[in-house]
Design a protein around this motif. Structure first.
Motif, PDB file in Angstrom:
ATOM      1  N   ALA A 259       0.837  -1.202   0.000  1.00  0.00           N
ATOM      2  CA  ALA A 259       0.000   0.000   0.000  1.00  0.00           C
ATOM      3  C   ALA A 259       0.869   1.247   0.000  1.00  0.00           C
ATOM      4  CB  ALA A 259      -0.919   0.005   1.222  1.00  0.00           C
ATOM      5  N   GLY A 260       0.334   2.293  -0.625  1.00  0.00           N
ATOM      6  CA  GLY A 260       1.077   3.535  -0.729  1.00  0.00           C
ATOM      7  C   GLY A 260       1.366   4.177   0.609  1.00  0.00           C
ATOM      8  N   ASP A 261       0.425   4.051   1.559  1.00  0.00           N
ATOM      9  CA  ASP A 261       0.673   4.693   2.848  1.00  0.00           C
ATOM     10  C   ASP A 261       1.780   3.989   3.623  1.00  0.00           C
ATOM     11  OD1 ASP A 261      -0.859   2.457   3.227  1.00  0.00           O
ATOM     12  OD2 ASP A 261      -2.458   3.443   4.343  1.00  0.00           O
ATOM     13  N   VAL A 262       1.973   2.702   3.384  1.00  0.00           N
ATOM     14  CA  VAL A 262       3.108   2.014   4.006  1.00  0.00           C
ATOM     15  C   VAL A 262       4.402   2.461   3.336  1.00  0.00           C
ATOM     16  CG1 VAL A 262       4.182  -0.221   4.486  1.00  0.00           C
ATOM     17  CG2 VAL A 262       1.701   0.022   4.623  1.00  0.00           C
ATOM     18  N   SER A 263       4.388   2.489   2.003  1.00  0.00           N
ATOM     19  CA  SER A 263       5.580   2.907   1.267  1.00  0.00           C
ATOM     20  C   SER A 263       5.983   4.334   1.618  1.00  0.00           C
ATOM     21  CB  SER A 263       5.319   2.791  -0.239  1.00  0.00           C
ATOM     22  OG  SER A 263       6.430   3.205  -0.981  1.00  0.00           O
ATOM     23  N   GLY A 264       4.992   5.194   1.836  1.00  0.00           N
ATOM     24  CA  GLY A 264       5.286   6.590   2.141  1.00  0.00           C
ATOM     25  C   GLY A 264       5.506   6.874   3.609  1.00  0.00           C
ATOM     26  N   SER A 265       5.489   5.833   4.424  1.00  0.00           N
ATOM     27  CA  SER A 265       5.643   6.021   5.865  1.00  0.00           C
ATOM     28  C   SER A 265       7.120   6.022   6.264  1.00  0.00           C
ATOM     29  CB  SER A 265       4.913   4.896   6.608  1.00  0.00           C
ATOM     30  OG  SER A 265       5.625   3.672   6.455  1.00  0.00           O
ATOM     31  N   THR A 266       7.337   6.035   7.556  1.00  0.00           N
ATOM     32  CA  THR A 266       8.705   5.915   8.092  1.00  0.00           C
ATOM     33  C   THR A 266       8.778   4.691   9.008  1.00  0.00           C
ATOM     34  OG1 THR A 266       8.110   7.407   9.906  1.00  0.00           O
ATOM     35  CG2 THR A 266       9.138   8.393   7.950  1.00  0.00           C
ATOM     36  N   LEU A 267       8.135   3.610   8.562  1.00  0.00           N
ATOM     37  CA  LEU A 267       8.048   2.404   9.386  1.00  0.00           C
ATOM     38  C   LEU A 267       9.206   1.432   9.163  1.00  0.00           C
ATOM     39  CD1 LEU A 267       4.220   1.626   9.067  1.00  0.00           C
ATOM     40  CD2 LEU A 267       5.423   2.555  11.056  1.00  0.00           C
ATOM     41  N   CYS A 268      10.226   1.878   8.464  1.00  0.00           N
ATOM     42  CA  CYS A 268      11.333   0.981   8.116  1.00  0.00           C
ATOM     43  C   CYS A 268      11.872   0.231   9.333  1.00  0.00           C
ATOM     44  CB  CYS A 268      12.449   1.785   7.458  1.00  0.00           C
ATOM     45  SG  CYS A 268      13.998   0.874   7.249  1.00  0.00           S
ATOM     46  N   ALA A 269      12.237   0.966  10.368  1.00  0.00           N
ATOM     47  CA  ALA A 269      12.837   0.334  11.544  1.00  0.00           C
ATOM     48  C   ALA A 269      11.853  -0.613  12.218  1.00  0.00           C
ATOM     49  CB  ALA A 269      13.316   1.399  12.524  1.00  0.00           C
ATOM     50  N   GLU A 270      10.579  -0.213  12.242  1.00  0.00           N
ATOM     51  CA  GLU A 270       9.545  -1.047  12.854  1.00  0.00           C
ATOM     52  C   GLU A 270       9.422  -2.384  12.118  1.00  0.00           C
ATOM     53  OE1 GLU A 270       6.232  -1.799  15.490  1.00  0.00           O
ATOM     54  OE2 GLU A 270       7.664  -0.130  15.495  1.00  0.00           O
ATOM     55  N   ILE A 271       9.375  -2.316  10.785  1.00  0.00           N
ATOM     56  CA  ILE A 271       9.195  -3.533   9.985  1.00  0.00           C
ATOM     57  C   ILE A 271      10.446  -4.400  10.017  1.00  0.00           C
ATOM     58  CG2 ILE A 271       8.872  -4.379   7.622  1.00  0.00           C
ATOM     59  CD1 ILE A 271       7.016  -1.936   7.181  1.00  0.00           C
ATOM     60  N   ASP A 272      11.595  -3.784   9.819  1.00  0.00           N
ATOM     61  CA  ASP A 272      12.834  -4.569   9.810  1.00  0.00           C
ATOM     62  C   ASP A 272      13.195  -5.109  11.187  1.00  0.00           C
ATOM     63  OD1 ASP A 272      13.242  -4.406   7.122  1.00  0.00           O
ATOM     64  OD2 ASP A 272      14.651  -2.730   7.199  1.00  0.00           O
ATOM     65  N   GLY A 273      12.491  -4.654  12.214  1.00  0.00           N
ATOM     66  CA  GLY A 273      12.748  -5.168  13.555  1.00  0.00           C
ATOM     67  C   GLY A 273      12.162  -6.547  13.798  1.00  0.00           C
ATOM     68  N   TYR A 274      11.269  -6.984  12.931  1.00  0.00           N
ATOM     69  CA  TYR A 274      10.715  -8.337  13.062  1.00  0.00           C
ATOM     70  C   TYR A 274      11.742  -9.368  12.582  1.00  0.00           C
ATOM     71  CZ  TYR A 274       6.046  -6.349  13.800  1.00  0.00           C
ATOM     72  OH  TYR A 274       4.964  -5.663  14.302  1.00  0.00           O
ATOM     73  N   ASP A 275      11.633 -10.561  13.124  1.00  0.00           N
ATOM     74  CA  ASP A 275      12.535 -11.627  12.678  1.00  0.00           C
ATOM     75  C   ASP A 275      12.211 -12.085  11.263  1.00  0.00           C
ATOM     76  OD1 ASP A 275      13.816 -11.707  15.188  1.00  0.00           O
ATOM     77  OD2 ASP A 275      12.282 -13.066  15.983  1.00  0.00           O
ATOM     78  N   LEU A 276      10.932 -12.054  10.909  1.00  0.00           N
ATOM     79  CA  LEU A 276      10.511 -12.563   9.605  1.00  0.00           C
ATOM     80  C   LEU A 276       9.483 -11.611   9.003  1.00  0.00           C
ATOM     81  CD1 LEU A 276       9.976 -16.261   8.736  1.00  0.00           C
ATOM     82  CD2 LEU A 276       8.299 -14.605   7.946  1.00  0.00           C
ATOM     83  N   VAL A 277       9.818 -11.041   7.853  1.00  0.00           N
ATOM     84  CA  VAL A 277       8.946 -10.091   7.158  1.00  0.00           C
ATOM     85  C   VAL A 277       8.293 -10.802   5.974  1.00  0.00           C
ATOM     86  CG1 VAL A 277       8.818  -7.902   5.909  1.00  0.00           C
ATOM     87  CG2 VAL A 277      10.403  -8.156   7.841  1.00  0.00           C
ATOM     88  N   VAL A 278       6.959 -10.737   5.930  1.00  0.00           N
ATOM     89  CA  VAL A 278       6.191 -11.411   4.882  1.00  0.00           C
ATOM     90  C   VAL A 278       5.621 -10.370   3.930  1.00  0.00           C
ATOM     91  CG1 VAL A 278       4.245 -12.947   4.387  1.00  0.00           C
ATOM     92  CG2 VAL A 278       5.564 -13.236   6.505  1.00  0.00           C
ATOM     93  N   ARG A 279       5.814 -10.583   2.636  1.00  0.00           N
ATOM     94  CA  ARG A 279       5.218  -9.714   1.619  1.00  0.00           C
ATOM     95  C   ARG A 279       4.430 -10.577   0.646  1.00  0.00           C
ATOM     96  NH1 ARG A 279       7.881  -4.931   2.818  1.00  0.00           N
ATOM     97  NH2 ARG A 279      10.001  -5.210   3.614  1.00  0.00           N
ATOM     98  N   CYS A 280       3.474  -9.949  -0.041  1.00  0.00           N
ATOM     99  CA  CYS A 280       2.525 -10.715  -0.845  1.00  0.00           C
ATOM    100  C   CYS A 280       2.477 -10.238  -2.290  1.00  0.00           C
ATOM    101  CB  CYS A 280       1.120 -10.620  -0.246  1.00  0.00           C
ATOM    102  SG  CYS A 280       1.015 -11.193   1.466  1.00  0.00           S
TER     103      CYS A 280
END
Length: 424
Positions: A259-280
């Protein structure tokens, strides 16, 4: 030299007295070629090799120096390679002709077994494999035959053990098993219906039902997974249900929305902080917003020809492909997987987790559930992760209404500022 030549001459004399099988074989080859689509003449690959083998066989019938029997078996091998109902049917017809010419031909019985196996005629295939093995001096069949013999025996054992658990409900399936000509195409849906009926009648908590589901899962995996690594996967390791559970066990997981709002956010550190990141499905990365890792990529096959889609070039630790039927799933995987673009590839046992009775067995989510919900539901079912979150799915419309309702019921916390929904 005299005795071998005399033996060969006598063999040729015996073959000359059997013009019928060779004539029948040529007729089968002609019918196969006539049935090809007009554009097939310019095709490449297996069909071209089959056509060339047919030409060599035809020439051998007129050439005294050539051996038509070996040429006949070669056509059968190329027909097996071409595959499909027509290719396998041709291979079977040629194998029957070859066995009629030389009853003790190892190649003829092996070819016949492989053709019957490909057509789902398991009991008949096993009989041919056993005839082939009995003709070998050491009794040790080729690896492919030994592997298939073992697989067919194990599938049969799964069916017999499953029927024995609930004799009353399994009477119809038991009768089918007693028919030597019953095919996989007939047995598999009956087994599926039997499992569903038993689960509905006795409930999944019954120990015998759990045993039945385990047998059903083994049966399906044995039928849908090639136990030999596919050289086209470029070193990718196949994983089944247990393998996927082991890969996610003890790891924090987030499923990220495209989603565009995720791409335009500053959640990088939050997302990369998980052990396993799932994309679809098809996703784009913008490191500042989406994070930069893809540890698991889930994709759903859509349309009538899903193998025609773009290759999955994005780097991922695990590639998880959802789709049905299995033939289309196999073809799509083989044609769209890029060697080296993933470390692990989920096998066919994970291709339809929502509807598979061996997994969730929930067939009421509609014909096209979202990929995000399918992978989320699978990960929740595996129950191996201490933390399972959705990121970017809080706005309406990113999940189907019933999917969103399920998430809302299971959510333990919602953080709108970080677009995060926690399920653990």
């Amino acid at each position: 030299m005299t005795k071998p030549l005399a033996g060969l001459f006598k063999a040729r004399q015996r073959e000359a007295s059997w013009p019928g099988p060779y004539a029948r074989s040529m007729r089968l080859c002609g019918e196969h070629l006539a049935a090809q689509e007009p554009g097939a003449a310019g095709a490449t690959g297996p069909q071209v090799r089959l056509t060339r083998a047919i030409g060599a066989f035809a020439a051998s019938l007129d050439g005294p120096a050539a051996d038509p029997f070996d040429a006949l078996l070669q056509v059968g091998e190329r027909a097996l390679e071409a595959g499909g109902e027509h290719g396998l049917g041709l291979a079977l017809g040629l194998a029957e002709s070859a066995a009629g010419i030389r009853r003790r031909s190892k190649g003829a019985w092996r070819l016949r077994g492989l053709a019957l196996d490909g057509l789902g005629r398991d009991a008949e295939a096993l009989e041919c494999y056993e005839r082939y093995a009995a003709l070998l001096s050491d009794g040790r069949p080729a690896p492919e035959v030994a592997r298939r013999t073992d697989t067919l025996h194990r599938r049969r054992a799964c069916l017999e053990a499953a029927v024995a658990l609930f004799p009353a409900e399994g009477s119809e399936l038991r009768e089918l098993l007693a028919e030597p000509t019953a095919t996989t195409a007939v047995l598999a849906p009956r087994f599926d219906a039997y499992v569903r009926a038993v689960v509905a009648a006795h409930g999944p908590a019954d120990p015998a039902v759990r045993r039945l589901l385990a047998l059903y899962g083994s049966y399906r995996r044995l039928g849908e997974r090639d136990r030999v690594p596919d050289p086209l996967l470029g070193g990718t390791t196949p994983v089944d249900v247990g393998g996927l559970r082991a890969l996610v066990a003890g790891r924090t997981v987030c499923v990220v929305a495209n989603a565009g709002d995720v791409s335009g956010s500053t959640l990088c550190a939050e997302i990369d902080g998980y052990d396993l990141v799932v994309r679809c499905d098809s996703f784009r990365l913008r490191a500042e917003g989406t994070g930069g890792r893809t540890d698991l990529h889930a994709v759903t096959l859509r349309g009538d020809t899903p193998w025609d889609g773009p290759a999955w070039t994005q780097r991922a630790g695990v590639r998880l492909v959802f789709g049905d039927p299995v033939a289309g799933w196999r073809r799509a995987v083989r044609e769209r997987i890029v060697p080296g673009a993933q470390d692990h590839l989920a096998d066919a046992s994970l291709r339809r987790p929502l509807s598979d009775p061996a997994l969730l067995g929930e067939g009421d989510w509609g014909a096209a559930p979202t990929t995000a919900f399918t992978v989320l539901r699978l990960l929740d079912f595996l129950d191996a992760s201490p933390r399972l979150d959705l990121v970017g799915f809080t706005p309406a419309g990113r999940l189907r209404p019933r999917e969103a309702e399920w998430v809302a019921r299971r959510a333990t916390h919602v953080d709108d500022s970080k677009m995060r929904t926690a399920l653990r």
